[in-house]
Design a protein around this motif. Structure first.
Motif, PDB file in Angstrom:
ATOM      1  N   ASN A 255      23.204 -54.903 -15.721  1.00 54.59           N
ATOM      2  CA  ASN A 255      23.386 -56.262 -15.220  1.00 54.59           C
ATOM      3  C   ASN A 255      24.862 -56.625 -15.178  1.00 54.59           C
ATOM      4  OD1 ASN A 255      20.584 -56.726 -14.937  1.00 54.59           O
ATOM      5  ND2 ASN A 255      20.424 -57.144 -17.122  1.00 54.59           N
ATOM      6  N   VAL A 256      25.585 -55.983 -14.265  1.00 53.80           N
ATOM      7  CA  VAL A 256      27.021 -56.219 -14.117  1.00 53.80           C
ATOM      8  C   VAL A 256      27.232 -57.450 -13.246  1.00 53.80           C
ATOM      9  CG1 VAL A 256      29.189 -55.301 -13.217  1.00 53.80           C
ATOM     10  CG2 VAL A 256      27.598 -53.791 -14.439  1.00 53.80           C
ATOM     11  N   LEU A 257      27.916 -58.435 -13.811  1.00 53.09           N
ATOM     12  CA  LEU A 257      28.204 -59.664 -13.075  1.00 53.09           C
ATOM     13  C   LEU A 257      29.478 -59.504 -12.239  1.00 53.09           C
ATOM     14  CD1 LEU A 257      27.487 -62.113 -16.024  1.00 53.09           C
ATOM     15  CD2 LEU A 257      26.011 -61.658 -14.048  1.00 53.09           C
ATOM     16  N   GLU A 258      30.528 -58.940 -12.840  1.00 53.66           N
ATOM     17  CA  GLU A 258      31.804 -58.753 -12.147  1.00 53.66           C
ATOM     18  C   GLU A 258      32.502 -57.537 -12.710  1.00 53.66           C
ATOM     19  OE1 GLU A 258      32.892 -60.480  -9.594  1.00 53.66           O
ATOM     20  OE2 GLU A 258      31.521 -62.190  -9.710  1.00 53.66           O
ATOM     21  N   PHE A 259      33.360 -56.942 -11.892  1.00 54.14           N
ATOM     22  CA  PHE A 259      34.242 -55.875 -12.337  1.00 54.14           C
ATOM     23  C   PHE A 259      35.561 -56.508 -12.751  1.00 54.14           C
ATOM     24  CE2 PHE A 259      31.479 -53.849  -9.190  1.00 54.14           C
ATOM     25  CZ  PHE A 259      30.904 -52.887  -9.993  1.00 54.14           C
ATOM     26  N   ILE A 260      36.069 -56.100 -13.910  1.00 54.67           N
ATOM     27  CA  ILE A 260      37.388 -56.560 -14.314  1.00 54.67           C
ATOM     28  C   ILE A 260      38.414 -55.580 -13.783  1.00 54.67           C
ATOM     29  CG2 ILE A 260      38.893 -57.113 -16.258  1.00 54.67           C
ATOM     30  CD1 ILE A 260      36.338 -57.872 -17.829  1.00 54.67           C
ATOM     31  N   THR A 261      38.307 -54.340 -14.192  1.00 49.18           N
ATOM     32  CA  THR A 261      39.198 -53.299 -13.653  1.00 49.18           C
ATOM     33  C   THR A 261      38.475 -51.965 -13.685  1.00 49.18           C
ATOM     34  OG1 THR A 261      40.123 -52.898 -15.850  1.00 49.18           O
ATOM     35  CG2 THR A 261      41.355 -54.375 -14.399  1.00 49.18           C
ATOM     36  N   PRO A 262      38.509 -51.229 -12.593  1.00 44.96           N
ATOM     37  CA  PRO A 262      38.021 -49.855 -12.663  1.00 44.96           C
ATOM     38  C   PRO A 262      39.171 -48.945 -13.113  1.00 44.96           C
ATOM     39  CG  PRO A 262      38.480 -50.427 -10.397  1.00 44.96           C
ATOM     40  CD  PRO A 262      38.766 -51.654 -11.241  1.00 44.96           C
ATOM     41  N   SER A 263      38.865 -48.023 -14.000  1.00 43.95           N
ATOM     42  CA  SER A 263      39.856 -47.035 -14.421  1.00 43.95           C
ATOM     43  C   SER A 263      39.396 -45.685 -13.887  1.00 43.95           C
ATOM     44  CB  SER A 263      39.955 -46.982 -15.956  1.00 43.95           C
ATOM     45  OG  SER A 263      40.342 -48.229 -16.442  1.00 43.95           O
TER      46      SER A 263
END
Length: 156
Positions: free
Chosen positions: A146-154
């Motif tokens: 249940n991912v609401l938003e991505f902060i940062t992809p690494s």
């Protein structure tokens, strides 16, 4: 302490409108100031501080809307003291987490649905109708959880 005081059920929270950096007179569990600056103006989220129980540390959570609620207007209503429960009807609670997407190995920092803090009496119903991120931003394959938003992809 910064923010605006709001009460949800029995929990007193500090609500931070867009652009206002989180400040507290005591430590905040797991708080990352750079992450806070990155998300301070997010168009679908607002930050809150809440203490789960007396004597526990403050925690930072995110209120997230996927229904198009005008959060700038909400910020003004909260500031003027005219916000009501109805203003938060489309919100769910999220918290920052690190996850790994198994198909591509990408390490992702996300805001994911939090089901532990029941600020709203209808949290389960809200979670069912809420929209989530369903594709990995690195490889484009389906994403579980249940991912609401991505902060940062690494990238790996």
């Amino acid at each position: 302490m910064g923010g605006l005081t709001m009460t949800f059920r029995k929990w007193e929270t500090r609500y931070f409108p867009a652009g206002e950096l989180v400040e507290a007179d005591e430590p905040i569990a797991g708080f990352d100031e750079l992450e806070d600056r990155l998300l301070a103006d997010h168009p679908r989220m607002r930050r809150i501080l809440v203490r789960g129980r007396p004597g526990w540390p403050l925690h930072r959570y995110y209120l997230h809307w996927s229904d198009g609620t005008d959060l700038e207007s909400l910020d003004r209503r909260v500031a003027s003291g005219t916000a009501t429960e109805a203003d938060f009807a489309g919100a769910v609670i999220g918290e920052p987490l690190d996850i790994t997407h198994p198909p591509c190995g990408a390490d992702l920092r996300v805001v994911a649905l939090d089901v532990v803090l029941p600020l709203f009496p209808d949290s389960t119903d809200r979670a069912r109708v809420h929209s989530y991120r369903t594709e990995c931003p690195v490889c484009g394959n389906p994403l579980t959880g249940n991912v609401l938003e991505f902060i940062t992809p690494s990238l790996p």
